[in-house]
Design an enzyme around this catalytic site. Structure first.
Site, PDB file in Angstrom:
ATOM      1  N   CYS A 103       0.832  -1.200   0.000  1.00 61.09           N
ATOM      2  CA  CYS A 103       0.000   0.000   0.000  1.00 61.09           C
ATOM      3  C   CYS A 103       0.873   1.259   0.000  1.00 61.09           C
ATOM      4  O   CYS A 103       1.621   1.489  -0.932  1.00 61.09           O
ATOM      5  CB  CYS A 103      -0.955  -0.053   1.191  1.00 61.09           C
ATOM      6  SG  CYS A 103      -2.281   1.167   1.176  1.00 61.09           S
ATOM      7  N   HIS A 104       0.811   2.069   1.057  1.00 59.76           N
ATOM      8  CA  HIS A 104       1.647   3.255   1.184  1.00 59.76           C
ATOM      9  C   HIS A 104       3.029   2.913   1.747  1.00 59.76           C
ATOM     10  O   HIS A 104       3.889   3.788   1.863  1.00 59.76           O
ATOM     11  CB  HIS A 104       0.985   4.292   2.107  1.00 59.76           C
ATOM     12  CG  HIS A 104      -0.177   5.008   1.501  1.00 59.76           C
ATOM     13  ND1 HIS A 104      -1.416   4.429   1.373  1.00 59.76           N
ATOM     14  CD2 HIS A 104      -0.293   6.265   1.002  1.00 59.76           C
ATOM     15  CE1 HIS A 104      -2.245   5.291   0.824  1.00 59.76           C
ATOM     16  NE2 HIS A 104      -1.597   6.417   0.578  1.00 59.76           N
TER      17      HIS A 104
END
Length: 170
Positions: A103-104
């Site tokens: 994800c991030h």
């Protein structure tokens, strides 16, 4: 894998699935797994689930770590500001250990300056960041480039963890 050690990074606003799924899968595979934050204490996930860390980053000896797992959510934005965390990521990477981000999470790989020339995937909102760091972005559920494994979203977790465990067995 009983002689291997992994750390899972945690900070406020972590994505619960991306922290706890890898945490338990690594334990199930026989690794020693510790939850690590910038400071001691309890952090709160995006949905409100608490995570009490086992250690703060200053207590981690990177030479003893075989894997760093970096969950997403908004936690990576604060984690990437901590130089000790970035140093551990760099050292584990230099030693050939697994660096896994979802994800991030690849934001930390950008800040640790370890993805130039690497094939990377991530959440769509940080594509420009990984490209600007010199990585080759691909929209796939999981990408392994050497010892670095990346994924995009919680839905990718099964493939993400299969690839992480493959790297740890190599």
């Amino acid at each position: 894998m009983q002689d291997k050690k992994a750390i899972v990074l945690c900070a406020n606003m972590y994505e619960e699935r991306e922290l706890w799924y890898p945490y338990y899968r690594l334990q199930e595979a026989g690794l020693e797994v510790e939850l690590v934050g910038a400071e001691e204490g309890t952090y709160t996930g995006k949905a409100g689930l608490p995570c009490k860390v086992d250690k703060q980053i200053s207590q981690i000896n990177a030479e003893e770590v075989d894997a760093v797992i970096i969950p997403g959510g908004f936690a990576p934005d604060s984690l990437r500001r901590n130089q000790q965390i970035l140093n551990v990521i760099k050292k584990v990477n230099n030693n050939g250990g697994l660096i896994a981000a979802i994800c991030h999470g690849p934001w930390l790989l950008v800040s640790a300056d370890i993805i130039s020339g690497k094939h990377i995937t991530c959440f769509w909102a940080i594509i420009d960041d990984v490209k600007n760091a010199g990585a080759h972005y691909e929209d796939r559920e999981v990408i392994r480039d050497g010892n670095i494994v990346t994924s995009r979203i919680p839905h990718d977790l099964p493939e993400f963890m299969k690839e992480c465990l493959t790297v740890l067995q190599d």
